[in-house]
Scaffold this motif. Structure first.
Motif, PDB file in Angstrom:
ATOM      1  N   LEU A   1       0.826  -1.206   0.000  1.00 58.17           N
ATOM      2  CA  LEU A   1       0.000   0.000   0.000  1.00 58.17           C
ATOM      3  C   LEU A   1       0.863   1.261   0.000  1.00 58.17           C
ATOM      4  O   LEU A   1       0.583   2.218  -0.740  1.00 58.17           O
ATOM      5  CB  LEU A   1      -0.927  -0.002   1.213  1.00 58.17           C
TER       6      LEU A   1
ATOM      7  N   ARG B   1       0.705   3.907  -3.223  1.00 57.26           N
ATOM      8  CA  ARG B   1       0.168   5.263  -3.108  1.00 57.26           C
ATOM      9  C   ARG B   1       1.223   6.300  -3.486  1.00 57.26           C
ATOM     10  O   ARG B   1       0.902   7.400  -3.937  1.00 57.26           O
ATOM     11  CB  ARG B   1      -0.380   5.523  -1.703  1.00 57.26           C
TER      12      ARG B   1
ATOM     13  N   ARG C   1      -1.734   9.557   3.105  1.00 54.83           N
ATOM     14  CA  ARG C   1      -2.569   8.503   3.698  1.00 54.83           C
ATOM     15  C   ARG C   1      -4.025   8.926   3.786  1.00 54.83           C
ATOM     16  O   ARG C   1      -4.940   8.167   3.449  1.00 54.83           O
ATOM     17  CB  ARG C   1      -2.054   8.141   5.081  1.00 54.83           C
TER      18      ARG C   1
ATOM     19  N   ALA D   1      -7.417   7.232   2.097  1.00 58.96           N
ATOM     20  CA  ALA D   1      -8.555   6.856   2.930  1.00 58.96           C
ATOM     21  C   ALA D   1      -9.838   7.495   2.416  1.00 58.96           C
ATOM     22  O   ALA D   1     -10.884   6.831   2.303  1.00 58.96           O
ATOM     23  CB  ALA D   1      -8.295   7.257   4.376  1.00 58.96           C
TER      24      ALA D   1
ATOM     25  N   LEU E   1     -12.762   5.244   3.593  1.00 62.35           N
ATOM     26  CA  LEU E   1     -12.355   4.686   4.873  1.00 62.35           C
ATOM     27  C   LEU E   1     -11.979   5.806   5.829  1.00 62.35           C
ATOM     28  O   LEU E   1     -11.688   6.933   5.412  1.00 62.35           O
ATOM     29  CB  LEU E   1     -11.142   3.756   4.702  1.00 62.35           C
TER      30      LEU E   1
ATOM     31  N   THR F   1      -9.271   7.632   8.181  1.00 59.78           N
ATOM     32  CA  THR F   1      -7.814   7.724   8.098  1.00 59.78           C
ATOM     33  C   THR F   1      -7.156   6.795   9.107  1.00 59.78           C
ATOM     34  O   THR F   1      -6.139   6.145   8.820  1.00 59.78           O
ATOM     35  CB  THR F   1      -7.354   9.176   8.339  1.00 59.78           C
TER      36      THR F   1
ATOM     37  N   TYR G   1      -8.235   3.921  10.243  1.00 58.68           N
ATOM     38  CA  TYR G   1      -8.289   2.526   9.781  1.00 58.68           C
ATOM     39  C   TYR G   1      -7.243   2.290   8.695  1.00 58.68           C
ATOM     40  O   TYR G   1      -6.538   1.269   8.715  1.00 58.68           O
ATOM     41  CB  TYR G   1      -9.685   2.204   9.247  1.00 58.68           C
ATOM     42  N   TYR G   2      -7.108   3.234   7.764  1.00 57.62           N
ATOM     43  CA  TYR G   2      -6.117   3.052   6.705  1.00 57.62           C
ATOM     44  C   TYR G   2      -4.692   3.020   7.276  1.00 57.62           C
ATOM     45  O   TYR G   2      -3.866   2.210   6.856  1.00 57.62           O
ATOM     46  CB  TYR G   2      -6.226   4.161   5.651  1.00 57.62           C
TER      47      TYR G   2
ATOM     48  N   LEU H   1      -3.934  -0.290   8.554  1.00 56.04           N
ATOM     49  CA  LEU H   1      -3.626  -1.233   7.472  1.00 56.04           C
ATOM     50  C   LEU H   1      -2.162  -1.118   7.053  1.00 56.04           C
ATOM     51  O   LEU H   1      -1.466  -2.125   6.898  1.00 56.04           O
ATOM     52  CB  LEU H   1      -4.527  -0.975   6.267  1.00 56.04           C
ATOM     53  N   GLU H   2      -1.693   0.101   6.861  1.00 51.68           N
ATOM     54  CA  GLU H   2      -0.297   0.292   6.430  1.00 51.68           C
ATOM     55  C   GLU H   2       0.683  -0.174   7.493  1.00 51.68           C
ATOM     56  O   GLU H   2       1.749  -0.701   7.179  1.00 51.68           O
ATOM     57  CB  GLU H   2      -0.039   1.756   6.084  1.00 51.68           C
TER      58      GLU H   2
ATOM     59  N   LEU I   1      -9.723   0.165  -2.135  1.00 54.92           N
ATOM     60  CA  LEU I   1      -8.319   0.578  -2.137  1.00 54.92           C
ATOM     61  C   LEU I   1      -7.713   0.436  -3.530  1.00 54.92           C
ATOM     62  O   LEU I   1      -6.930   1.290  -3.969  1.00 54.92           O
ATOM     63  CB  LEU I   1      -7.526  -0.258  -1.138  1.00 54.92           C
TER      64      LEU I   1
END
Length: 290
Positions: free
Chosen positions: A11, A15, A38, A42, A47, A49, A51-52, A55-56, A71
């Protein structure tokens, strides 16, 4: 090679490749990061921010199918990269290993390949090494320092940029193909060794590997500048071998009656002459697989 947070690293890399303008994101002031921020990813994916970021960072490891698809749209991923993202989000559990799995080439497949006297064919392993080839396939790649290893041929062989007139495209596709073939199996000792060596010796490989591009090897046209018969433009088709997961059969063909077809016929005649004079048979089993 750290395989603990493959999803997060993918990810972050992807990005960084998306320009804000491509997604209609307004650009104001100085941006400290390349690509999307980020919070922008999101927002584009619908989503939060927080939560994203989880994930990262690898603190959230089970995004839903809907989240992964969102995504993929936010990051402008193509079909191959989207499939890879789903694979990273839902990895198949596998056993950890410290030794390389041995790859064996089917004798039946070898016999079949050797009947294709006018068609170059090679069998590639997980790390793009040439596990076997028929006589014309061997002749097509003969004469280089790394003729039996396509990754090292592209990035380490001194003749690579001459052999591949479209080297930049070949290099990008080769790295993307290696990532696609590896999937989530980054604990393979041979892959670790290969990526480590190429990262140390090739700045071009380091740059391409850091992009996390995914390129499934399919059908394509490739140009070669062969040291014996000159320029060749060949179409190739890549076939998976169901009886040997991880192996790929690559078959090359020239346009019938064209200059490359004649050059390929000449190469086949030379290869047959060498074999008749006791040259080493151009089929090999390197012995690196299951």
């Amino acid at each position: 090679m750290d395989s603990d947070n493959l999803l997060g690293r993918f990810l972050r890399a992807r990005r960084g490749l998306v320009q804000p303008e491509e997604q209609g994101v307004p650009v104001t002031g100085h941006r400290r990061v390349a690509g999307l921020r980020r919070e922008e990813v999101a927002t584009l994916a619908g989503l939060s921010t927080d939560y994203y970021i989880r994930l990262e960072q690898g603190r959230e490891r089970s995004p839903s199918v809907q989240v992964v698809d969102a995504l993929a749209r936010a990051l402008l991923l193509d079909d191959d990269a989207t499939a890879h993202l789903h694979q990273l989000a839902r990895p198949v559990p596998g056993r950890s290993r410290k030794t390389a799995r041995r790859q064996r080439v089917s004798p039946v497949l070898l016999r079949m390949m050797n009947t294709w006297t006018g068609t170059p064919a090679v069998i590639l392993g997980r790390c793009m090494d040439v596990l076997a080839h028929n006589p014309l396939g061997g002749a097509l790649f003969a004469g280089h320092t790394y003729s039996g290893d396509l990754m090292r041929l592209v990035f380490l062989d001194p003749d690579a940029r001459d052999f591949y007139p479209d080297w930049d495209r070949v290099a990008a596709n080769t790295v993307g193909g290696l990532r696609e073939a590896a999937g989530t199996d980054y604990d393979d000792p041979r892959l670790i060794e290969l990526v480590g060596e190429l990262s140390l010796k090739s700045e071009a490989f380091r740059r391409l590997w850091s992009r996390h591009d995914i390129r499934q090897k399919r059908r394509e046209t490739k140009r070669f500048r062969h040291p014996v018969v000159g320029e060749l433009t060949l179409d190739y088709e890549t076939l998976t071998i169901n009886s040997a997961p991880g192996q790929q059969l690559v078959v090359y063909q020239a346009e019938p009656g064209g200059p490359s077809d004649h050059a390929l016929s000449l190469l086949g005649s030379l290869a047959a002459t060498q074999t008749a004079h006791g040259a080493d048979s151009v089929q090999r089993d390197i012995g690196t697989g299951d």
